[in-house]
Design a protein around this motif. Sequence first.
Motif, mmCIF file in Angstrom:
data_model
loop_
_atom_site.group_PDB
_atom_site.id
_atom_site.type_symbol
_atom_site.label_atom_id
_atom_site.label_comp_id
_atom_site.label_asym_id
_atom_site.label_seq_id
_atom_site.Cartn_x
_atom_site.Cartn_y
_atom_site.Cartn_z
ATOM 1 N N ALA A 269 22.064 -45.272 47.919
ATOM 2 C CA ALA A 269 21.186 -44.145 48.258
ATOM 3 C C ALA A 269 20.628 -44.289 49.670
ATOM 4 N N ARG A 270 20.233 -45.501 50.049
ATOM 5 C CA ARG A 270 19.704 -45.714 51.404
ATOM 6 C C ARG A 270 20.746 -45.388 52.467
ATOM 7 N N VAL B 46 15.301 -43.553 42.429
ATOM 8 C CA VAL B 46 16.515 -43.137 43.142
ATOM 9 C C VAL B 46 16.927 -41.741 42.705
ATOM 10 N N ALA C 29 25.770 -43.034 44.719
ATOM 11 C CA ALA C 29 24.520 -43.539 44.142
ATOM 12 C C ALA C 29 24.295 -42.960 42.754
ATOM 13 N N THR D 24 22.620 -49.366 43.328
ATOM 14 C CA THR D 24 22.291 -47.941 43.361
ATOM 15 C C THR D 24 21.359 -47.627 44.517
ATOM 16 N N GLU D 25 20.325 -48.449 44.687
ATOM 17 C CA GLU D 25 19.365 -48.240 45.774
ATOM 18 C C GLU D 25 20.042 -48.359 47.135
ATOM 19 N N ARG E 207 14.780 -39.157 44.300
ATOM 20 C CA ARG E 207 15.122 -38.936 45.707
ATOM 21 C C ARG E 207 16.403 -38.120 45.843
ATOM 22 N N ALA F 106 24.013 -45.122 39.429
ATOM 23 C CA ALA F 106 22.858 -45.007 38.539
ATOM 24 C C ALA F 106 23.306 -44.786 37.101
ATOM 25 N N ARG G 221 25.182 -40.330 48.502
ATOM 26 C CA ARG G 221 24.424 -39.760 47.386
ATOM 27 C C ARG G 221 25.249 -39.666 46.106
#
Length: 509
Positions: free
Chosen positions: A49-50, A84, A57, A45-46, A87, A61, A54
């Motif tokens: 997102a990075r 996450v 992610a 998931t992280e 963000r 999640a 989106r």
Amino acid sequence: SWPCAPTTGSGVGGPGMSARSGSNPSDVERLDANWAVLQRLVRRTEALARRGRREQAAVAAMTAATFAWCNPSGVFASGPLEDVLARLGATLPGATGRDRPAGPAPARAAGSRPRVLHVASQVYGTGGHTQMLASWLRLDTAREHHVCVTGQEGREVPDKVVRALDGPDALTLLDHGRPRLLERAARLRELALEHDQVVLHVHPNDVVPAIALAMPPGERPEVLLVNHADHVFWLGVHVADRVVNLRSSGARLNVERRGIPEARNALLVRPLVMRERRLTRAAARAELGVPPDALVVASAADTYKYGAARGESLLDVLLPVVRDHPEAQLHVAGPAPDGDWSVLAEQGLGRAWGLLPDVHTLLEAADVYVDSHPFSSLTSMLEAAWLDTPVLTLRSPDERLDVLGADTPELDDDLVVAGSGAELAAQVGRLLADADARHRLGASTGAAVRRFHADGAWAEQVGKVLDAAPASGPAPAPATAVRATGPLDQRLLHVMGNGVGQGLADAVA
């Protein structure tokens, strides 16, 4: 009603699990194996997102949270996962399609009722969770209510919810047309900003409100999260200004394991619209086809709540009692009439009814009500108590397991609590043998429940919770959530493994 219900029947945390330590791993090894899977899901998931992916992610999640909910790993919250989601929330517009900036709801007209947005993941025709929402809407007439459902997936919204609302405009289905998760979150943020308070009744894995409401408290309405699934992992710690607990044990677990400060916990008994007795016990027995002179021991809950957890099941405990009292029968709603439960019909000892759309007639027939075990089902127990029926529960004397037992303020003084199967059997047998004792305890139990649920009592309680000053002091901090592999975590492996937690493949499905 469980999104994580098994579809393939194997995987980490479920019956088909294997581990490097061998084919029969210990409970701690199983918890550690689940934890390793959860960590991999969170890292995925992280990473998404990075890379700016989106929507993927958000889906990842939700997958991670579904796995954590259904496959205990020793945690009840995840700081990295909620980071996450926060963000992702920071990338949403304040109010999509609107010119006004993000901020609290606009001022209400003088004399108008406060506006409350209730957010649910899904609502169903049966089950205590939807019934609790419907009862809340009916009982709290001092406020204007809007219901928003994040993922109804084409299911019919039950009449009990629709009838409790002021009209069709008071219901929003965020997944109509199948928008993506972030689109649903943006629409939910827009709705939230039109209300004075937001109350979350969501499933433990629902990422939509956790993304939508990830805003500074001063820029959005107060968010209250109803802790209806207090025994499992859930999302939303970082957006909850206050957590509305239905049990003291759930509030304690929040402080000890979820990183929620004591000051941000509230306690509210569950909202129930109680149904008065329609039939006498004898007439209810006749309607069910039960002999008119039978003594009925009843219980009602989702099937998984009866799964054996290390030792004897509730059926093991109650069968000898029923056999020792020829006039007694055991009738249980929830478990199907096959497998172990088939013995009731085969030996003329009662019946397992499976999932009933309405358990009221069964509760009316009951002379004694026994709570489900190893996991309690409080709504059914309170409904039985309302009908002046004595209620009993089997609760471990180990205080670390309190969140799995019956714990509700209405019955602090009248619930018969047994610390072992033998003690429960003896208490049920005593009540079956003593009609006067049954009637006295039943009358006292019914009076206790009515003090909390009759004549506007619950509406007064919810008013005190919703009208309280906003919580101050440290905010919830899921990053400080404590992981453990103790007795509660080990017991949850068995409870959730009984047809609910079946591993990674099913979480992905």
